[in-house]
Design an enzyme around this catalytic site. Structure first.
Site, PDB file in Angstrom:
ATOM      1  N   ARG A 136       9.554   3.344 -15.799  1.00  0.00           N
ATOM      2  CA  ARG A 136       8.086   3.301 -15.936  1.00  0.00           C
ATOM      3  C   ARG A 136       7.718   4.594 -16.669  1.00  0.00           C
ATOM      4  O   ARG A 136       7.981   4.715 -17.850  1.00  0.00           O
ATOM      5  CB  ARG A 136       7.417   3.222 -14.551  1.00  0.00           C
ATOM      6  CG  ARG A 136       7.599   1.883 -13.887  1.00  0.00           C
ATOM      7  CD  ARG A 136       6.728   1.642 -12.639  1.00  0.00           C
ATOM      8  NE  ARG A 136       6.355   2.815 -11.860  1.00  0.00           N
ATOM      9  CZ  ARG A 136       5.935   2.784 -10.603  1.00  0.00           C
ATOM     10  NH1 ARG A 136       5.833   1.617  -9.959  1.00  0.00           N
ATOM     11  NH2 ARG A 136       5.605   3.886  -9.957  1.00  0.00           N
ATOM     12  N   LYS A 186      -3.039   7.438  -2.715  1.00  0.00           N
ATOM     13  CA  LYS A 186      -3.579   6.633  -3.822  1.00  0.00           C
ATOM     14  C   LYS A 186      -4.206   5.352  -3.269  1.00  0.00           C
ATOM     15  O   LYS A 186      -3.921   4.936  -2.141  1.00  0.00           O
ATOM     16  CB  LYS A 186      -2.453   6.295  -4.795  1.00  0.00           C
ATOM     17  CG  LYS A 186      -1.325   5.458  -4.185  1.00  0.00           C
ATOM     18  CD  LYS A 186      -0.102   5.403  -5.090  1.00  0.00           C
ATOM     19  CE  LYS A 186       1.022   4.625  -4.413  1.00  0.00           C
ATOM     20  NZ  LYS A 186       2.288   4.726  -5.166  1.00  0.00           N
ATOM     21  N   MET A 229     -11.717 -18.786   0.374  1.00  0.00           N
ATOM     22  CA  MET A 229     -12.219 -17.487  -0.086  1.00  0.00           C
ATOM     23  C   MET A 229     -12.808 -16.659   1.060  1.00  0.00           C
ATOM     24  O   MET A 229     -12.589 -15.456   1.140  1.00  0.00           O
ATOM     25  CB  MET A 229     -13.287 -17.688  -1.167  1.00  0.00           C
ATOM     26  CG  MET A 229     -13.759 -16.369  -1.756  1.00  0.00           C
ATOM     27  SD  MET A 229     -15.178 -16.559  -2.836  1.00  0.00           S
ATOM     28  CE  MET A 229     -14.442 -17.418  -4.206  1.00  0.00           C
ATOM     29  N   TYR A 237      -9.107 -27.358   2.521  1.00  0.00           N
ATOM     30  CA  TYR A 237      -9.024 -28.026   1.224  1.00  0.00           C
ATOM     31  C   TYR A 237      -7.706 -28.772   1.037  1.00  0.00           C
ATOM     32  O   TYR A 237      -6.640 -28.256   1.364  1.00  0.00           O
ATOM     33  CB  TYR A 237      -9.131 -26.984   0.096  1.00  0.00           C
ATOM     34  CG  TYR A 237     -10.495 -26.338  -0.010  1.00  0.00           C
ATOM     35  CD1 TYR A 237     -11.656 -27.094  -0.102  1.00  0.00           C
ATOM     36  CD2 TYR A 237     -10.604 -24.966  -0.027  1.00  0.00           C
ATOM     37  CE1 TYR A 237     -12.900 -26.493  -0.218  1.00  0.00           C
ATOM     38  CE2 TYR A 237     -11.836 -24.339  -0.147  1.00  0.00           C
ATOM     39  CZ  TYR A 237     -12.981 -25.112  -0.238  1.00  0.00           C
ATOM     40  OH  TYR A 237     -14.194 -24.503  -0.346  1.00  0.00           O
TER      41      TYR A 237
HETATM   42  C1  LIG Z   1       3.451   5.036  -4.444  1.00  0.00           C
HETATM   43  C2  LIG Z   1       4.336   6.145  -4.813  1.00  0.00           C
HETATM   44  C3  LIG Z   1       5.006   6.890  -3.828  1.00  0.00           C
HETATM   45  C4  LIG Z   1       5.038   6.476  -2.374  1.00  0.00           C
HETATM   46  O1  LIG Z   1       5.978   5.415  -2.269  1.00  0.00           O
HETATM   47  P1  LIG Z   1       6.185   4.658  -0.871  1.00  0.00           P
HETATM   48  O2  LIG Z   1       7.281   3.709  -1.131  1.00  0.00           O
HETATM   49  O3  LIG Z   1       4.888   3.991  -0.612  1.00  0.00           O
HETATM   50  O4  LIG Z   1       6.507   5.699   0.111  1.00  0.00           O
HETATM   51  C5  LIG Z   1       5.701   8.010  -4.226  1.00  0.00           C
HETATM   52  N1  LIG Z   1       5.757   8.376  -5.524  1.00  0.00           N
HETATM   53  C6  LIG Z   1       5.162   7.658  -6.504  1.00  0.00           C
HETATM   54  C7  LIG Z   1       5.277   8.092  -7.923  1.00  0.00           C
HETATM   55  C8  LIG Z   1       4.435   6.517  -6.192  1.00  0.00           C
HETATM   56  O5  LIG Z   1       3.850   5.794  -7.155  1.00  0.00           O
END
Ligand SMILES: *Cc1c(COP(=O)(O)O)cnc(C)c1O
Length: 388
Positions: A139, A41, A317, A269
């Site tokens: 979730r 992802k 930035m 800054y």
């Molecule tokens: C991101 C994610 C993973 C991978 O988790 P890591 O801690 O990065 O190994 C696995 N399953 C789901 C549903 C995720 O959102």
């Protein structure tokens, strides 16, 4: 100069070591009896989803997963045909394209199941679905009291031919909360859900629960598939132990300018940083627009001329300043923002600590102006020129 992310900086690049991704994938495959789902992802945690996916599939992974169906469709457009799961369904999404592309979809509710089944019927296909149970993360996933009705409904739709329940799965609230599998633990809830699914007549091919840390440290979470994300990219996921993962990304640039300033010189800054002696400063042409986190100001270090030096003052930035002290450096000298850490350079984990965030956010934050440059695999490809 541009790549598919947009205009790139001629002076910075992220080197992605596909040999490290291959090593890390193989390590996951060897440490578990399960098959590996490579989680790619967010463009492969910023490393390039297609390159990581191909490398992982060549190195022991059998499946891929992304959050959105758009990400999975992109893998298909890149010619990647391995089993692929997407779990973040849009509230008004048309599922016909992902179903037609053979992408497995997650469902957490009867409403989601019904929408998937309806679109599968419209496409004249059977959608492969992974039903998700909530084991405590709160979730996605169905709560256990709602689960018996969900699996009954799923079985009805399965008999109607619009869906097939290919998997049952969940996600852990922390990598280390699975052990021991006591009453009320995620594994216990998952087991209860599996029993109810079986009672409803479902016979899923695969069950999966483990993220990176659970895949490495909690064998009772393995089932048929494990889903490592961050570990594939070489970040050790368990603060209590190291498993020999290798960092895959090195973020490099070069000093744009150097100057010697007197003691008492405020830098960047608001002058949060003031030199306490005469000092050599180096200007680094990357900033928070490139993913160098502003919140690491005051703590971060970078690697210049063979050692770490502190970032001086606020990260801006597009640039920040490094205090080289008495060390002499020239414009054009290499700066390593982070790397695998083998030479002593800062790591992604160091930056996450300095920025008070997780390593995931540091990797994913590496900006669109930085071209990715692939090394370390026979199939190595670059998506931008290497000028550093
Ligand atoms: C991101 C994610 C993973 C991978 O988790 P890591 O801690 O990065 O190994 C696995 N399953 C789901 C549903 C995720 O959102």
């Amino acid at each position: 100069m541009t790549n598919e992310r947009g205009p790139v900086s001629p002076h910075a690049h992220a080197e992605v070591d596909l040999a490290a991704v291959a090593h890390n994938t193989a390590l996951f495959a060897e440490r578990t009896k399960a098959s590996v789902i490579a989680v790619v992802k967010a463009d492969g945690f910023g490393h390039g989803a297609a390159a990581v996916a191909r490398t992982a599939l060549d190195s022991g992974a059998d499946w891929l997963a992304t959050a959105t169906t758009a990400e999975s469709l992109r893998l298909r457009a890149d010619g990647i045909t391995a089993p692929t799961l997407s779990w973040l369904l849009g509230p008004v999404e048309d599922f016909r394209d992902p179903i037609s592309a053979g992408i497995d979809l997650s469902a957490s509710s009867e409403e989601q199941l019904a929408r998937i089944a309806a679109d599968a019927s419209l496409a004249g296909l059977t959608a492969a679905v992974h039903l998700k149970v909530d084991t405590g993360l709160h979730r996605a996933g169905a709560l256990l009291p709602d689960w018996p009705e969900l699996v009954r409904r799923a079985r009805d739709l399965e008999l109607g031919g619009s869906i097939r329940i290919r998997g049952i799965w969940s996600h852990l609230r922390s990598g280390t909360d699975a052990t021991p599998p006591s009453v009320g633990s995620p594994v216990a809830i998952f087991e209860e859900a599996l029993v109810a699914a079986r009672r409803a007549g479902l016979r899923p091919e695969v069950r999966h629960l483990a993220n990176s840390v659970a895949a490495l440290a909690a064998p009772e979470t393995h089932y048929e598939l494990v889903r490592p994300g961050i570990g594939l990219y070489g970040v050790e996921p368990d603060p209590r132990q190291a498993f020999g993962l290798r960092g895959a990304m090195t973020l490099r640039t070069r000093l744009a300018l150097t100057k010697r300033v007197p003691a008492g010189s405020g830098v960047s800054y608001e002058h949060d940083y003031v030199t306490d002696r005469e000092s050599n400063l180096g200007l680094v042409p990357l900033g928070y627009a490139d993913g160098i986190p502003f919140t690491a100001t005051g703590r971060a270090e970078v690697w210049v001329a063979g050692r770490r030096h502190p970032v001086a003052g606020r990260i801006a930035m597009n640039q920040f300043v490094v205090d080289l002290g008495e060390h002499i450096a020239e414009p054009g000298d290499e700066v390593i923002i982070f790397g695998p850490g083998e030479r002593g350079e800062p790591t992604v984990t160091d930056w996450a600590r300095w920025a008070r965030t997780v390593p995931h956010e540091i990797l994913i934050g590496v900006g669109s102006r930085i071209s990715r440059y692939y090394v370390g695999a026979p199939a190595a490809r670059e998506d931008g020129p290497c000028h550093v």
